[in-house]
Design an enzyme around this catalytic site. Structure first.
Site, mmCIF file in Angstrom:
data_model
loop_
_atom_site.group_PDB
_atom_site.id
_atom_site.type_symbol
_atom_site.label_atom_id
_atom_site.label_comp_id
_atom_site.label_asym_id
_atom_site.label_seq_id
_atom_site.Cartn_x
_atom_site.Cartn_y
_atom_site.Cartn_z
ATOM 1 N N ARG A 211 33.458 38.628 43.830
ATOM 2 C CA ARG A 211 33.573 40.056 43.767
ATOM 3 C C ARG A 211 32.808 40.830 44.963
ATOM 4 O O ARG A 211 32.801 41.794 45.456
ATOM 5 C CB ARG A 211 33.137 40.525 42.370
ATOM 6 N N ASP A 249 47.629 44.782 35.831
ATOM 7 C CA ASP A 249 47.503 43.534 35.102
ATOM 8 C C ASP A 249 48.598 43.820 33.914
ATOM 9 O O ASP A 249 49.085 45.079 33.568
ATOM 10 C CB ASP A 249 46.126 43.670 34.465
ATOM 11 N N SER A 250 48.813 42.767 33.207
ATOM 12 C CA SER A 250 50.093 42.977 32.197
ATOM 13 C C SER A 250 49.345 43.359 30.789
ATOM 14 O O SER A 250 49.771 43.525 29.867
ATOM 15 C CB SER A 250 50.629 41.795 32.062
ATOM 16 N N ASP A 298 44.221 37.330 41.797
ATOM 17 C CA ASP A 298 43.415 36.022 40.915
ATOM 18 C C ASP A 298 44.180 35.880 39.803
ATOM 19 O O ASP A 298 43.814 36.358 38.571
ATOM 20 C CB ASP A 298 42.174 36.726 40.683
ATOM 21 N N CYS A 338 42.643 29.418 39.206
ATOM 22 C CA CYS A 338 41.648 28.609 38.315
ATOM 23 C C CYS A 338 42.204 27.515 37.390
ATOM 24 O O CYS A 338 41.751 27.234 36.454
ATOM 25 C CB CYS A 338 41.171 29.735 37.454
HETATM 26 N N1 SAH Z 1 40.474 39.129 38.294
HETATM 27 C C1 SAH Z 1 40.190 39.200 36.999
HETATM 28 C C2 SAH Z 1 40.457 37.958 36.068
HETATM 29 C C3 SAH Z 1 41.855 37.638 36.208
HETATM 30 S S1 SAH Z 1 42.330 36.619 34.813
HETATM 31 C C4 SAH Z 1 38.552 39.275 37.058
HETATM 32 O O1 SAH Z 1 37.840 39.543 38.085
HETATM 33 O O2 SAH Z 1 38.119 39.484 36.020
HETATM 34 C C5 SAH Z 1 44.018 36.977 34.832
HETATM 35 C C6 SAH Z 1 44.669 38.188 34.480
HETATM 36 O O3 SAH Z 1 46.091 37.918 34.830
HETATM 37 C C7 SAH Z 1 44.479 38.412 32.945
HETATM 38 O O4 SAH Z 1 44.021 39.807 32.983
HETATM 39 C C8 SAH Z 1 45.847 38.593 32.378
HETATM 40 O O5 SAH Z 1 46.145 39.277 31.459
HETATM 41 C C9 SAH Z 1 46.657 38.905 33.723
HETATM 42 N N2 SAH Z 1 47.923 38.564 33.597
HETATM 43 C C10 SAH Z 1 48.424 37.456 33.311
HETATM 44 N N3 SAH Z 1 50.052 37.132 33.630
HETATM 45 C C11 SAH Z 1 50.188 38.557 34.304
HETATM 46 C C12 SAH Z 1 51.367 38.873 34.859
HETATM 47 N N4 SAH Z 1 52.625 38.217 35.084
HETATM 48 N N5 SAH Z 1 51.420 40.148 35.423
HETATM 49 C C13 SAH Z 1 50.267 40.776 35.377
HETATM 50 N N6 SAH Z 1 49.044 40.359 35.082
HETATM 51 C C14 SAH Z 1 48.943 39.343 34.450
#
Ligand code: SAH
Length: 394
Positions: A211, A249-250, A298, A338
């Site tokens: 970040r 995000d979802s 991510d 991850c």
């Molecule tokens: N980049 C973030 C961590 C991401 S974790 C950080 O820096 O903290 C992965 C994220 O993907 C979660 O918040 C989850 O809600 C979201 N997610 C999972 N499937 C998804 C989809 N199909 N579309 C959008 N977001 C999604």
């Protein structure tokens, strides 16, 4: 000294364990009647087929990783004093790395404590226990945590799906204080996390350095943060003066926390948080010919188990292709995984192919993993799960 029951390895087995890894697999264990009778999580001594002592740890006959060693000596008592030593070492390392008490305090095998991770948020700690062995040691572990950190709140997030494989129930409870929404301080930014109902421990400390790196390049730029969760990358970029930040995000609760953090950091007017499926939104943005100077993707793990490797790898390739299309000329792209179950080389290969298929030329400028508060056990390369590749596109 306690005399633990002894488990013997089969002839010629235990190669990794002898080399210093803390694991032995179920097919390496001599399944005598006495061993079969041991309960999941039993504390044991481990010996080679020649009777040579290999250490003490815990055993689960139902788990593929049947033995996890906690110490190289036999008959070690896993009491509060044992955990105090481990936690003090873990805390001192983090305190040397970071100016503030916001970090992953314990990273399982990486801190020689298999089966437990602990994230620290100032005076609050979130404990995740993933194995039957560690569940049985919760009392001395929490006793030691009290002595070493003296947290006001200790939340047990015993709700990881892998617990079912260990025969453990799923629960979330406060061992001390209460599970609440708290502030996380990272890279000079104030984020919010929900320790009781957020994902995992409530916050992903692993991306801290990535970040900061992306933020260092974000001044005056437009940024698209896909899979933003509570706004980790998005707010870091906004805070250093990104021109605009769109974050996807979802999860509605995650986006609500991200919005609150944006307001607390005085950058709400720069940020747009959108509830969307990333693949669908990427498609829409691509069709609309929208581009961003910096694109970050991510996602959650696409390769959850080994059998998901091929479809998961394909999904990473597709994500790379769609993300690359949204990057402005001379822009930057961060692609992360991850998933424990995809190796760094394979992930990099899929990302490269995806970018190629988007008809973009790229330079890989940084290959990174998790921050230093997520130490990797030198004999367990698989404990380095996070991969972040940063490309400069032409
Ligand atoms: N980049 C973030 C961590 C991401 S974790 C950080 O820096 O903290 C992965 C994220 O993907 C979660 O918040 C989850 O809600 C979201 N997610 C999972 N499937 C998804 C989809 N199909 N579309 C959008 N977001 C999604």
């Amino acid at each position: 000294m306690a005399a633990h029951p002894t488990i013997r390895l089969k002839p010629k087995e235990g190669r990794r364990l002898r080399a210093g890894a803390p694991w032995a697999f179920s097919n390496e264990v001599e399944m005598s009647n006495a061993t079969k009778a041991l309960k999941p999580g039993a504390i044991v001594n481990v010996v080679g087929d020649d009777g040579h002592p290999l250490g003490s740890g815990y055993f689960n006959p139902n788990s593929l990783i049947a033995i996890r060693l906690l110490d190289a000596q036999p008959d070690v008592k896993f009491n509060t004093a044992f955990f105090e030593k481990k936690l003090a070492r873990a805390r001192d390392l983090r305190d040397a790395l970071y100016g503030k008490p916001y970090y992953r305090l314990v990273h399982a095998e990486g801190d020689y404590l298999p089966g437990v991770t602990i994230d620290r948020f100032g005076d609050a700690c979130v404990v995740q226990v993933t194995t039957a062995g560690m569940e049985g040691l919760l009392e001395p572990l929490l006793g030691a945590l009290d002595k070493i950190i003296s947290p006001s709140d200790v939340i047990l997030r015993a709700d990881t799906p892998s617990r079912a494989l260990e025969g453990l129930e799923s629960y979330v409870r406060a061992a001390k204080g209460e599970a609440s929404r708290i502030a996380v301080e990272e890279n000079g930014i104030r984020y919010f996390a929900d320790l009781g109902s957020g994902q995992k421990t409530g916050w992903y400390y692993d991306q801290r350095d990535n970040r900061a790196f992306m933020a260092s390049l974000a001044g005056g730029k437009s940024v698209l943060d896909a899979y933003c969760y509570t706004g980790g990358f998005a707010l870091a970029a906004a805070k250093v003066g990104a021109r605009e930040v769109v974050a996807l995000d979802s999860s509605a609760p995650a986006l609500a926390l991200a919005e609150e953090s944006a307001a607390a950091n005085g950058v709400a007017s720069l940020c747009k948080f959108v509830k969307a499926d990333v693949f669908e939104e990427f498609e829409r943005l691509g069709n609309a010919k929208e581009i961003f100077d910096i694109v970050i993707a991510d996602p959650p793990p696409f390769v959850k188990s080994r059998k998901d490797l091929e479809p998961g790898a394909k999904a990473y390739r597709k994500l790379a292709r769609m993300a690359a299309k949204l990057v402005a000329p001379n822009g930057l792209l961060l692609l992360a995984s991850c998933s424990h179950n995809i190796q760094p080389d394979r992930f990099a290969q899929e990302c490269a192919m995806g970018i190629q298929r988007a008809d973009r030329r790229a330079r890989l400028i940084r290959q990174a993993g998790a921050g230093a508060d997520h130490p990797v056990h030198p004999m367990l390369p698989e404990s380095a799960y996070l991969k972040a590749l940063i490309y400069a596109l032409d």
